[in-house]
Motif scaffolding. Structure first.
Motif, PDB file in Angstrom:
ATOM      1  N   PHE A  15       0.826  -1.211   0.000  1.00 18.41           N
ATOM      2  CA  PHE A  15       0.000   0.000   0.000  1.00 18.41           C
ATOM      3  C   PHE A  15       0.860   1.260   0.000  1.00 18.41           C
ATOM      4  O   PHE A  15       0.435   2.306  -0.482  1.00 18.41           O
ATOM      5  N   LYS A  16       2.075   1.163   0.545  1.00 21.24           N
ATOM      6  CA  LYS A  16       2.944   2.346   0.620  1.00 21.24           C
ATOM      7  C   LYS A  16       3.297   2.859  -0.770  1.00 21.24           C
ATOM      8  O   LYS A  16       3.445   4.071  -0.962  1.00 21.24           O
ATOM      9  N   SER A  19       0.344   4.974  -1.973  1.00 23.70           N
ATOM     10  CA  SER A  19      -0.049   6.074  -1.110  1.00 23.70           C
ATOM     11  C   SER A  19       0.271   7.430  -1.740  1.00 23.70           C
ATOM     12  O   SER A  19       1.331   7.625  -2.316  1.00 23.70           O
ATOM     13  N   HIS A  20      -0.665   8.372  -1.602  1.00 26.22           N
ATOM     14  CA  HIS A  20      -0.426   9.728  -2.088  1.00 26.22           C
ATOM     15  C   HIS A  20      -0.202  10.714  -0.943  1.00 26.22           C
ATOM     16  O   HIS A  20       0.125  11.873  -1.174  1.00 26.22           O
ATOM     17  N   LYS A  22       1.060  10.757   3.548  1.00 22.66           N
ATOM     18  CA  LYS A  22       1.409  10.082   4.800  1.00 22.66           C
ATOM     19  C   LYS A  22       1.591  11.140   5.879  1.00 22.66           C
ATOM     20  O   LYS A  22       2.171  12.197   5.628  1.00 22.66           O
ATOM     21  N   TYR A  91      -1.473   6.414   6.087  1.00 14.40           N
ATOM     22  CA  TYR A  91      -1.255   6.511   4.647  1.00 14.40           C
ATOM     23  C   TYR A  91      -2.621   6.605   3.975  1.00 14.40           C
ATOM     24  O   TYR A  91      -3.556   5.896   4.362  1.00 14.40           O
ATOM     25  N   LEU A  92      -2.740   7.458   2.969  1.00 16.26           N
ATOM     26  CA  LEU A  92      -3.971   7.586   2.200  1.00 16.26           C
ATOM     27  C   LEU A  92      -3.754   6.993   0.818  1.00 16.26           C
ATOM     28  O   LEU A  92      -2.781   7.333   0.133  1.00 16.26           O
ATOM     29  N   VAL A  93      -4.677   6.113   0.427  1.00 16.67           N
ATOM     30  CA  VAL A  93      -4.600   5.444  -0.873  1.00 16.67           C
ATOM     31  C   VAL A  93      -5.954   5.563  -1.548  1.00 16.67           C
ATOM     32  O   VAL A  93      -6.958   5.071  -1.046  1.00 16.67           O
ATOM     33  N   THR A  99     -11.246   6.462  -0.677  1.00 13.33           N
ATOM     34  CA  THR A  99      -9.881   6.562  -0.167  1.00 13.33           C
ATOM     35  C   THR A  99      -9.741   5.646   1.037  1.00 13.33           C
ATOM     36  O   THR A  99     -10.540   5.725   1.976  1.00 13.33           O
ATOM     37  N   GLU A 101      -7.734   4.621   4.357  1.00 12.30           N
ATOM     38  CA  GLU A 101      -6.847   5.166   5.377  1.00 12.30           C
ATOM     39  C   GLU A 101      -6.167   3.966   6.026  1.00 12.30           C
ATOM     40  O   GLU A 101      -6.841   3.150   6.654  1.00 12.30           O
TER      41      GLU A 101
END
Length: 157
Positions: A15-16, A19-20, A22, A91-93, A99, A101
């Motif tokens: 997921f990292k 991620s856009h 953190k 982290y936001l994806v 989205t 979290e």
């Protein structure tokens, strides 16, 4: 205000790469009663006081009220909180219209990674990324208020 969310264990750190954003969160609880929780949260220079009600039987929704507060006041309130500070990176994806979290916990909750997705309706469907594992919606062990009292490192594996 009703919060509708589903919660999942995370099975890899892939997921990292998706991620856009953190940021680090530090939070404590002024009250962790099963009927309501009162949380103080600091994210960078922004702070919030949040009250959450009891979850519905399916664990998908509950009342949530949140108000931004002064970060210095939040620091003072954290000193009044019950034992068991929560520290995590969030982290936001973005996937489709939603989205995720993803919270990577530290301290006594080190090793636990949980993803939440807030929905508009209980019946919303969404794309499930390959790093999403077992659904734990409604499992109170994964509530931050409970992790502050019964940290992940003490769970029987």
């Amino acid at each position: 205000m009703e919060e509708i969310e589903r919660k999942y264990r995370v099975v890899s750190t892939e997921f990292k790469d998706d991620s856009h954003q953190k940021y680090t969160i530090k939070q404590g609880f002024l009250n962790t009663h099963p009927e309501r929780t009162v949380r103080v949260r600091i994210t960078g220079s922004t702070a919030f006081l949040t009250i959450k009600g009891k979850s519905t039987a399916d664990g998908l929704s509950r009342f949530e009220w949140e108000k931004e507060i002064d970060a210095n006041e939040a620091t003072q309130l954290l000193a009044l909180c019950e034992p068991g500070m929560i520290v995590k990176d969030r982290y936001l994806v973005k996937k489709g219209n939603f989205t995720f979290e993803i919270d990577e916990f530290y301290g006594e909750n080190e090793g636990l990674i949980v993803a939440e997705i807030e929905l508009n309706n209980k019946t919303d469907s969404f794309e499930k990324p390959n790093w999403l594992g077992e659904e734990v919606t409604g499992d109170t062990r994964f509530y931050n208020s409970q992790l502050s009292k019964n940290p992940y490192k003490y769970w029987k594996k």
